[in-house]
Design an enzyme around this catalytic site. Structure first.
Site: not given
Ligand SMILES: *[C@@H]1O[C@H](CO)[C@@H](O)[C@H](O)[C@H]1NC(C)=O
Ligand SMILES: *[C@@H]1O[C@H](CO)[C@@H](O)[C@H](O)[C@H]1NC(C)=O
Ligand SMILES: *[C@@H]1O[C@H](CO)[C@@H](O)[C@H](O)[C@H]1NC(C)=O
Length: 315
Positions: A134, A139
């Site tokens: 990832e 962020e």
């Molecule tokens: C939204 O973004 C963050 C980015 O790192 C991630 O950790 C999180 O799981 C995300 N939520 C979803 C629902 O994808």
């Protein structure tokens, strides 16, 4: 003689491959292009946010997604009070249909979500997490800048303490099993890279270059005179060698990028509270508790939106 020539050629080619950083634009998304290039994921937030992700039809219908000209807007609901026992605040999570391995992405962003309790992110991820890695490009939570760029991987991927970057390393082990999935983050030094300060300065450009020799992230604020013209214009060809020292650099010194990172999709999401924004809410200077604030103050989320001018991909 022939053998010598071949090995010389190989050397020359090898060197070129290691240093070439010139790419051609392979896709350009602007306004309504985003609607067919991404899917809207009405899924449960794996990070337990106070959110309800809606599908594309609902997002368009509720104007949580708006595309016109060179505006592509993603936002959360900012009109409804929530039942504390009911679903979370309506918002969006989109994921690209295409996937990319070695590619450079440039995001031209005018505005990003702000507000207490918000947790917006622009990132890329493989289908098999964490084995395919990832990359978090943009962020943060609760309006607390500057930005942090982070890699999350399986075990066996660490970053050297000393490397050529302008940001400050927070942790050098990218393994998700270490320190509750903190990842190997690099904190930016420019306060314009995140939240209200990013927005007050008209946003800017985020770029992420992924090669098997390393991953780099750059940021230029809207009026930053050092933004390369090819980034500002989203030119048809780019040469990242001329972009200067990246804010975050994740070299392959002790991380085999090619095996720790698989094909990635681009994800853009906006959640609230949950594992990150909720956990540190108390230290952010925000009022009340995170879930109560999100439930009861819809108008506080009027500025909880992304406005993308374009996204360009280079390979
Ligand atoms: C939204 O973004 C963050 C980015 O790192 C991630 O950790 C999180 O799981 C995300 N939520 C979803 C629902 O994808
Ligand atoms: C939808 O959102 C856009 C962008 O914020 C805005 O310009 C437009 O007026 C909104 N449309 C409606 C019907 O509210
Ligand atoms: C890319 O930029 C580097 C550094 O300025 C330069 O050495 C190289 O020749 C450039 N590549 C191309 C194809 O222009």
């Amino acid at each position: 003689m022939a053998t010598r020539l071949v090995s010389l050629l190989c050397l020359a080619l090898g060197f070129q491959q290691a240093s070439a950083a010139t790419y051609s634009r392979t896709s350009s998304r602007e306004g309504t292009d985003f609607l067919s290039a991404f899917e809207w994921q009405a899924i449960d937030d794996p990070t337990h946010g106070r959110v309800r992700y809606v599908d594309q039809a609902s997002a368009l219908n509720q104007n949580l997604t708006f595309a016109s000209g060179n505006h592509f807007i993603l936002r959360s609901d900012y009109t409804n009070k929530l039942d504390p026992n009911g679903a979370g605040r309506d918002s969006v999570r989109i994921q690209s249909l295409h996937q990319y391995t070695t590619a450079t992405l440039i995001f031209n962003i005018r505005h990003m979500p702000q507000g207490c309790g918000t947790w917006p992110a622009v990132w890329t991820v493989g289908a098999n997490w964490p084995n395919q890695g990832e990359v978090d490009i943009l962020e943060g939570v609760n309006d607390q800048g500057p930005n942090t760029a982070t890699l999350h991987t399986s075990s066996g991927c660490t970053m050297p303490a000393s490397r050529s970057q302008t940001g400050n390393a927070l942790q050098n082990d990218c393994n998700v099993a270490v320190n509750s999935n903190a990842g190997c983050g690099v904190r930016f030094t420019d306060s314009r890279s995140y939240g209200p300060t990013f927005n007050a300065n008209g946003g800017g450009w985020y770029a992420m270059e992924r090669r098997n020799t390393g991953i780099k992230v750059w940021f230029w604020s809207r009026n930053d005179g050092s933004v390369p013209a090819e980034v500002r214009n989203g030119a048809t060809t780019i040469n990242t060698s001329n972009w200067g020292t990246p804010v975050a650099f994740f070299p392959d010194t002790s991380c085999d990028i090619a095996s720790k990172f698989g094909p990635h999709k681009i994800v853009i999401n906006l959640t609230f509270c949950g594992d990150f924004a909720g956990a540190v809410y108390g230290q952010s200077g925000c009022p009340s508790t995170c879930n109560d604030f999100v439930n009861n103050n819809p108008s506080a989320f009027m500025d909880a939106y992304f406005d993308f001018e374009w996204l360009r991909v280079y390979q």
